[in-house]
Design a protein around this motif. Sequence first.
Motif, PDB file in Angstrom:
ATOM      1  N   ALA A  15       0.914  -1.037  -0.045  1.00 26.85           N
ATOM      2  CA  ALA A  15       0.019   0.022   0.005  1.00 26.85           C
ATOM      3  C   ALA A  15       0.841   1.135  -0.123  1.00 26.85           C
ATOM      4  O   ALA A  15       0.747   2.079  -0.855  1.00 26.85           O
ATOM      5  CB  ALA A  15      -0.817  -0.192   1.206  1.00 26.85           C
ATOM      6  N   LYS A  16       2.204   1.279   0.958  1.00 26.79           N
ATOM      7  CA  LYS A  16       2.864   2.401   0.873  1.00 26.79           C
ATOM      8  C   LYS A  16       3.495   2.605  -0.485  1.00 26.79           C
ATOM      9  O   LYS A  16       3.853   3.571  -0.957  1.00 26.79           O
ATOM     10  CB  LYS A  16       3.974   2.155   1.976  1.00 26.79           C
ATOM     11  CG  LYS A  16       3.101   2.267   3.423  1.00 26.79           C
ATOM     12  CD  LYS A  16       4.534   2.084   4.455  1.00 26.79           C
ATOM     13  CE  LYS A  16       3.615   2.427   5.733  1.00 26.79           C
ATOM     14  NZ  LYS A  16       4.579   2.142   6.786  1.00 26.79           N
ATOM     15  N   LYS A  17       3.846   1.388  -1.003  1.00 29.46           N
ATOM     16  CA  LYS A  17       4.713   1.346  -2.378  1.00 29.46           C
ATOM     17  C   LYS A  17       3.799   1.956  -3.369  1.00 29.46           C
ATOM     18  O   LYS A  17       4.157   2.890  -4.229  1.00 29.46           O
ATOM     19  CB  LYS A  17       5.083   0.088  -2.738  1.00 29.46           C
ATOM     20  CG  LYS A  17       5.856  -0.023  -4.037  1.00 29.46           C
ATOM     21  CD  LYS A  17       6.176  -1.379  -4.430  1.00 29.46           C
ATOM     22  CE  LYS A  17       7.420  -1.834  -3.670  1.00 29.46           C
ATOM     23  NZ  LYS A  17       7.800  -3.423  -4.276  1.00 29.46           N
ATOM     24  N   PHE A  18       2.491   1.772  -3.631  1.00 28.28           N
ATOM     25  CA  PHE A  18       1.609   2.100  -4.530  1.00 28.28           C
ATOM     26  C   PHE A  18       1.193   3.689  -4.191  1.00 28.28           C
ATOM     27  O   PHE A  18       1.118   4.293  -5.200  1.00 28.28           O
ATOM     28  CB  PHE A  18       0.406   1.255  -4.691  1.00 28.28           C
ATOM     29  CG  PHE A  18       0.596  -0.221  -5.282  1.00 28.28           C
ATOM     30  CD1 PHE A  18       0.929  -0.150  -6.659  1.00 28.28           C
ATOM     31  CD2 PHE A  18       0.144  -1.045  -4.540  1.00 28.28           C
ATOM     32  CE1 PHE A  18       0.869  -1.183  -7.169  1.00 28.28           C
ATOM     33  CE2 PHE A  18       0.148  -2.475  -5.240  1.00 28.28           C
ATOM     34  CZ  PHE A  18       0.815  -2.302  -6.735  1.00 28.28           C
ATOM     35  N   GLU A  19       1.207   3.955  -2.887  1.00 29.25           N
ATOM     36  CA  GLU A  19       0.965   5.288  -2.646  1.00 29.25           C
ATOM     37  C   GLU A  19       2.210   6.351  -3.174  1.00 29.25           C
ATOM     38  O   GLU A  19       1.914   7.232  -3.714  1.00 29.25           O
ATOM     39  CB  GLU A  19       0.924   5.565  -1.052  1.00 29.25           C
ATOM     40  CG  GLU A  19       0.681   7.007  -0.668  1.00 29.25           C
ATOM     41  CD  GLU A  19       0.346   7.196   0.897  1.00 29.25           C
ATOM     42  OE1 GLU A  19       1.018   7.924   1.347  1.00 29.25           O
ATOM     43  OE2 GLU A  19      -0.495   6.120   1.307  1.00 29.25           O
ATOM     44  N   ASN A  20       3.275   5.787  -2.968  1.00 28.50           N
ATOM     45  CA  ASN A  20       4.401   6.624  -3.117  1.00 28.50           C
ATOM     46  C   ASN A  20       4.407   6.696  -5.004  1.00 28.50           C
ATOM     47  O   ASN A  20       4.809   7.527  -5.519  1.00 28.50           O
ATOM     48  CB  ASN A  20       5.751   6.140  -2.936  1.00 28.50           C
ATOM     49  CG  ASN A  20       6.037   6.153  -1.520  1.00 28.50           C
ATOM     50  OD1 ASN A  20       5.355   7.002  -0.873  1.00 28.50           O
ATOM     51  ND2 ASN A  20       6.802   5.290  -0.835  1.00 28.50           N
ATOM     52  N   TYR A  21       4.109   5.534  -5.633  1.00 29.85           N
ATOM     53  CA  TYR A  21       3.887   5.535  -6.950  1.00 29.85           C
ATOM     54  C   TYR A  21       2.997   6.604  -7.577  1.00 29.85           C
ATOM     55  O   TYR A  21       3.354   7.174  -8.644  1.00 29.85           O
ATOM     56  CB  TYR A  21       3.726   3.959  -7.436  1.00 29.85           C
ATOM     57  CG  TYR A  21       3.712   3.951  -8.974  1.00 29.85           C
ATOM     58  CD1 TYR A  21       4.556   3.973  -9.821  1.00 29.85           C
ATOM     59  CD2 TYR A  21       2.321   3.806  -9.723  1.00 29.85           C
ATOM     60  CE1 TYR A  21       4.572   3.796 -10.976  1.00 29.85           C
ATOM     61  CE2 TYR A  21       2.325   3.646 -11.046  1.00 29.85           C
ATOM     62  CZ  TYR A  21       3.182   3.570 -11.762  1.00 29.85           C
ATOM     63  OH  TYR A  21       3.438   3.636 -12.997  1.00 29.85           O
ATOM     64  N   ASP A  22       2.153   6.536  -7.082  1.00 27.87           N
ATOM     65  CA  ASP A  22       0.995   7.612  -7.373  1.00 27.87           C
ATOM     66  C   ASP A  22       1.448   9.035  -7.164  1.00 27.87           C
ATOM     67  O   ASP A  22       1.049   9.982  -7.872  1.00 27.87           O
ATOM     68  CB  ASP A  22      -0.452   7.258  -6.507  1.00 27.87           C
ATOM     69  CG  ASP A  22      -1.181   6.119  -6.944  1.00 27.87           C
ATOM     70  OD1 ASP A  22      -0.940   5.621  -8.141  1.00 27.87           O
ATOM     71  OD2 ASP A  22      -1.889   5.574  -6.261  1.00 27.87           O
TER      72      ASP A  22
END
Length: 68
Positions: free
Chosen positions: A53-60
């Motif tokens: 979830a943190k990885k996708f948040e940083n990607y966004d």
Amino acid sequence: MNYLNITKYLYLVIGFVMAGDAIYKWNDVDKPWLSVILAGLAFFTFFFRNKFAKKFENYDKQNKSKQP
């Protein structure tokens, strides 16, 4: 998408319940290995989902900052 954050914490609650059940039943004749395995799997799932979830948040965030 907010329900995904709730389910993440549901895995944590299930992990604590299974760990408590395993501790409570540890001195029985049959050891509660299923509860131990389910608790470990629930904790693993919580941390796995939290990491991604943190990885996708940083990607966004990176993609939104690159857009004009």
